[in-house]
Design an enzyme around this catalytic site. Structure first.
Site, PDB file in Angstrom:
ATOM      1  N   SER A  11      17.807  13.967  17.087  1.00  0.00           N
ATOM      2  CA  SER A  11      19.227  14.322  17.141  1.00  0.00           C
ATOM      3  C   SER A  11      19.980  13.659  18.287  1.00  0.00           C
ATOM      4  O   SER A  11      21.176  13.392  18.182  1.00  0.00           O
ATOM      5  CB  SER A  11      19.375  15.848  17.277  1.00  0.00           C
ATOM      6  OG  SER A  11      18.709  16.307  18.440  1.00  0.00           O
ATOM      7  N   ARG A  12      19.288  13.413  19.382  1.00  0.00           N
ATOM      8  CA  ARG A  12      19.989  12.872  20.561  1.00  0.00           C
ATOM      9  C   ARG A  12      19.019  12.060  21.403  1.00  0.00           C
ATOM     10  O   ARG A  12      17.822  11.966  21.082  1.00  0.00           O
ATOM     11  CB  ARG A  12      20.631  14.002  21.383  1.00  0.00           C
ATOM     12  CG  ARG A  12      19.688  15.106  21.770  1.00  0.00           C
ATOM     13  CD  ARG A  12      20.428  16.367  22.233  1.00  0.00           C
ATOM     14  NE  ARG A  12      19.486  17.470  22.368  1.00  0.00           N
ATOM     15  CZ  ARG A  12      18.774  17.706  23.467  1.00  0.00           C
ATOM     16  NH1 ARG A  12      18.943  16.958  24.532  1.00  0.00           N
ATOM     17  NH2 ARG A  12      17.925  18.708  23.505  1.00  0.00           N
ATOM     18  N   ASN A  91       8.498  11.715  18.808  1.00  0.00           N
ATOM     19  CA  ASN A  91       9.362  11.547  19.976  1.00  0.00           C
ATOM     20  C   ASN A  91       9.735  12.863  20.660  1.00  0.00           C
ATOM     21  O   ASN A  91       9.970  12.877  21.868  1.00  0.00           O
ATOM     22  CB  ASN A  91      10.640  10.826  19.524  1.00  0.00           C
ATOM     23  CG  ASN A  91      11.756  10.944  20.537  1.00  0.00           C
ATOM     24  OD1 ASN A  91      11.732  10.280  21.577  1.00  0.00           O
ATOM     25  ND2 ASN A  91      12.735  11.805  20.259  1.00  0.00           N
ATOM     26  N   SER A 142       5.142   8.614  28.459  1.00  0.00           N
ATOM     27  CA  SER A 142       6.045   8.510  29.614  1.00  0.00           C
ATOM     28  C   SER A 142       5.284   7.799  30.721  1.00  0.00           C
ATOM     29  O   SER A 142       4.041   7.808  30.722  1.00  0.00           O
ATOM     30  CB  SER A 142       6.437   9.918  30.086  1.00  0.00           C
ATOM     31  OG  SER A 142       6.997   9.880  31.379  1.00  0.00           O
ATOM     32  N   TYR A 155       3.719  18.296  32.245  1.00  0.00           N
ATOM     33  CA  TYR A 155       4.290  17.145  31.521  1.00  0.00           C
ATOM     34  C   TYR A 155       3.332  15.943  31.583  1.00  0.00           C
ATOM     35  O   TYR A 155       3.037  15.313  30.559  1.00  0.00           O
ATOM     36  CB  TYR A 155       5.649  16.800  32.140  1.00  0.00           C
ATOM     37  CG  TYR A 155       6.421  15.711  31.455  1.00  0.00           C
ATOM     38  CD1 TYR A 155       7.161  15.979  30.299  1.00  0.00           C
ATOM     39  CD2 TYR A 155       6.448  14.412  31.958  1.00  0.00           C
ATOM     40  CE1 TYR A 155       7.896  14.983  29.678  1.00  0.00           C
ATOM     41  CE2 TYR A 155       7.171  13.412  31.340  1.00  0.00           C
ATOM     42  CZ  TYR A 155       7.898  13.707  30.207  1.00  0.00           C
ATOM     43  OH  TYR A 155       8.627  12.708  29.584  1.00  0.00           O
ATOM     44  N   ILE A 188      15.050   6.921  31.613  1.00  0.00           N
ATOM     45  CA  ILE A 188      16.022   6.513  30.604  1.00  0.00           C
ATOM     46  C   ILE A 188      17.181   7.508  30.630  1.00  0.00           C
ATOM     47  O   ILE A 188      16.955   8.725  30.704  1.00  0.00           O
ATOM     48  CB  ILE A 188      15.369   6.503  29.194  1.00  0.00           C
ATOM     49  CG1 ILE A 188      14.105   5.621  29.168  1.00  0.00           C
ATOM     50  CG2 ILE A 188      16.384   6.059  28.143  1.00  0.00           C
ATOM     51  CD1 ILE A 188      14.316   4.152  29.459  1.00  0.00           C
TER      52      ILE A 188
HETATM   53  P1  NAP Z   1      16.320  14.706  25.125  1.00  0.00           P
HETATM   54  O1  NAP Z   1      17.567  13.913  25.265  1.00  0.00           O
HETATM   55  O2  NAP Z   1      16.179  16.001  25.873  1.00  0.00           O
HETATM   56  O3  NAP Z   1      16.069  14.957  23.552  1.00  0.00           O
HETATM   57  C1  NAP Z   1      14.921  15.651  23.152  1.00  0.00           C
HETATM   58  C2  NAP Z   1      14.886  15.694  21.659  1.00  0.00           C
HETATM   59  O4  NAP Z   1      13.690  16.399  21.284  1.00  0.00           O
HETATM   60  C3  NAP Z   1      16.038  16.440  21.061  1.00  0.00           C
HETATM   61  O5  NAP Z   1      16.408  15.831  19.848  1.00  0.00           O
HETATM   62  C4  NAP Z   1      15.466  17.833  20.808  1.00  0.00           C
HETATM   63  O6  NAP Z   1      16.072  18.486  19.729  1.00  0.00           O
HETATM   64  C5  NAP Z   1      14.041  17.467  20.421  1.00  0.00           C
HETATM   65  N1  NAP Z   1      13.114  18.576  20.555  1.00  0.00           N
HETATM   66  C6  NAP Z   1      12.738  19.242  21.662  1.00  0.00           C
HETATM   67  N2  NAP Z   1      11.844  20.190  21.363  1.00  0.00           N
HETATM   68  C7  NAP Z   1      11.645  20.109  20.015  1.00  0.00           C
HETATM   69  C8  NAP Z   1      10.839  20.813  19.105  1.00  0.00           C
HETATM   70  N3  NAP Z   1      10.036  21.828  19.496  1.00  0.00           N
HETATM   71  N4  NAP Z   1      10.892  20.477  17.787  1.00  0.00           N
HETATM   72  C9  NAP Z   1      11.676  19.471  17.358  1.00  0.00           C
HETATM   73  N5  NAP Z   1      12.478  18.765  18.185  1.00  0.00           N
HETATM   74  C10 NAP Z   1      12.456  19.086  19.506  1.00  0.00           C
HETATM   75  O7  NAP Z   1      15.033  13.859  25.534  1.00  0.00           O
HETATM   76  P2  NAP Z   1      14.822  12.280  25.637  1.00  0.00           P
HETATM   77  O8  NAP Z   1      15.098  11.890  27.046  1.00  0.00           O
HETATM   78  O9  NAP Z   1      15.520  11.586  24.536  1.00  0.00           O
HETATM   79  O10 NAP Z   1      13.238  12.223  25.433  1.00  0.00           O
HETATM   80  C11 NAP Z   1      12.642  11.847  24.204  1.00  0.00           C
HETATM   81  C12 NAP Z   1      11.163  11.579  24.448  1.00  0.00           C
HETATM   82  O11 NAP Z   1      11.027  10.549  25.447  1.00  0.00           O
HETATM   83  C13 NAP Z   1      10.410  12.808  25.008  1.00  0.00           C
HETATM   84  O12 NAP Z   1       9.117  12.857  24.452  1.00  0.00           O
HETATM   85  C14 NAP Z   1      10.333  12.520  26.502  1.00  0.00           C
HETATM   86  O13 NAP Z   1       9.241  13.157  27.111  1.00  0.00           O
HETATM   87  C15 NAP Z   1      10.198  11.010  26.497  1.00  0.00           C
HETATM   88  N6  NAP Z   1      10.608  10.374  27.764  1.00  0.00           N
HETATM   89  C16 NAP Z   1      11.891  10.457  28.221  1.00  0.00           C
HETATM   90  C17 NAP Z   1      12.232   9.841  29.432  1.00  0.00           C
HETATM   91  C18 NAP Z   1      13.616   9.878  29.991  1.00  0.00           C
HETATM   92  O14 NAP Z   1      13.802   9.433  31.160  1.00  0.00           O
HETATM   93  N7  NAP Z   1      14.628  10.327  29.280  1.00  0.00           N
HETATM   94  C19 NAP Z   1      11.244   9.155  30.161  1.00  0.00           C
HETATM   95  C20 NAP Z   1       9.949   9.107  29.656  1.00  0.00           C
HETATM   96  C21 NAP Z   1       9.633   9.704  28.453  1.00  0.00           C
HETATM   97  P3  NAP Z   1      16.923  19.837  19.943  1.00  0.00           P
HETATM   98  O15 NAP Z   1      18.181  19.445  20.623  1.00  0.00           O
HETATM   99  O16 NAP Z   1      17.135  20.345  18.569  1.00  0.00           O
HETATM  100  O17 NAP Z   1      16.053  20.741  20.799  1.00  0.00           O
END
Ligand code: NAP
Length: 246
Positions: A11-12, A91, A142, A155, A188
């Site tokens: 979604s985001r 993801n 990550s 985490y 990110i």
């Molecule tokens: P985000 O903006 O917080 O988005 C998280 C997404 O996961 C949302 O679409 C959320 O949907 C969904 N989600 C969470 N819990 C869920 C569940 N139980 N079932 C289904 N959907 C669920 O996070 P992001 O930064 O894009 O991160 C995406 C991935 O990249 C994650 O695995 C994160 O650990 C990894 N990552 C991110 C970073 C960073 O700096 N951003 C760095 C390293 C790794 P809802 O809104 O419906 O809850």
């Protein structure tokens, strides 16, 4: 006939960026979300993908931490798009940012469930629809899965686990023509960094050799590379601006 991709947490943030790229690459895109607030975001994203790229989409609500919800998600994708799954992007992820003394059992069990157990559920349910079909699984880890990060013990444990799971599946399913790889993003710019103020972001950026926080497009580009790289399996690609060098 177009190929079909499922993306969890589409979604985001990073998931949204990858969903757009999958649409651009011509896949039918199955967008998963969990919360009420993400329903409208997911519906808008599906509309955008169809308008921009002509790709078909399906939006499915499922909490990937629950096996029954994962069953609903995979079943919906298979029924809508003709029985096979070509790409699974795991993801969805959450984080706590809590020191290891104050963290509660409920908090760390939730992170382990959403970030790691969910991948076992999704791979277990989707793989029977992916065999002998040049299919791909990409699991999102990550840099926290590669190095230790303070206040992120739960985490980091899950994100290292994602790498172990992916390597094992890559070995087990290579003979059935399923490639399994990992993307381990550095920092990110998404909602996951929403608690960090601008001064802290600037300080973080100054510790990264390329001098900036990454964009979701950096991760979508890594995904596109892996999907096209037919000799690559069991690998960890870490777009992180040089923050961690393996
Ligand atoms: P985000 O903006 O917080 O988005 C998280 C997404 O996961 C949302 O679409 C959320 O949907 C969904 N989600 C969470 N819990 C869920 C569940 N139980 N079932 C289904 N959907 C669920 O996070 P992001 O930064 O894009 O991160 C995406 C991935 O990249 C994650 O695995 C994160 O650990 C990894 N990552 C991110 C970073 C960073 O700096 N951003 C760095 C390293 C790794 P809802 O809104 O419906 O809850």
């Amino acid at each position: 006939m177009a190929k079909t991709a499922i993306i969890t947490g589409g979604s985001r943030g990073i998931g949204r960026g990858m969903a757009l790229k999958l649409g651009e690459m011509g896949y039918n895109v199955v967008i998963n979300y969990r919360s009420d607030s993400s329903k409208a975001l997911s519906d808008d994203l599906a509309k955008e993908i169809t308008e921009k790229y002509g790709a078909e989409t399906l939006v499915v609500r499922a909490d990937v931490g629950k096996y029954e919800d994962c069953e609903t998600l995979v079943k919906a994708a298979v029924e809508k798009f003709g029985g096979k799954i070509d790409v699974l992007i795991n993801n969805a992820g959450i984080t706590n940012n809590s020191n290891f003394i104050d963290i509660t059992r409920e908090q760390y069990e939730n992170v382990i469930n959403v970030n790691l157990i969910s991948l076992l559920h999704m791979c277990h349910l989707a793989l029977p629809h992916m065999l002998d079909n040049e299919a791909n699984i990409i699991n999102i880890s990550s840099v926290g899965g590669l190095v230790g990060v303070t206040n992120q013990a739960d985490y980091c444990a899950t994100k290292s686990g994602v790498i172990g799971l992916s390597r094992a599946l890559a070995v087990e399913f290579s003979s059935r023509k399923v490639r399994v790889n990992v993307i381990a993003p550095g920092m990110i710019m998404t909602d996951m960094l929403r608690g960090v103020n601008q001064d802290e972001l600037n300080a973080l950026a100054s510790t990264i050799p390329l001098g900036k926080i990454g964009d979701v497009e950096d991760i979508a580009g890594a995904m596109e590379y892996i999907l096209k790289a037919s000799y690559v399996t069991g690998q960890v690609l870490s777009p992180n601006g040089g923050f961690v060098m393996q």
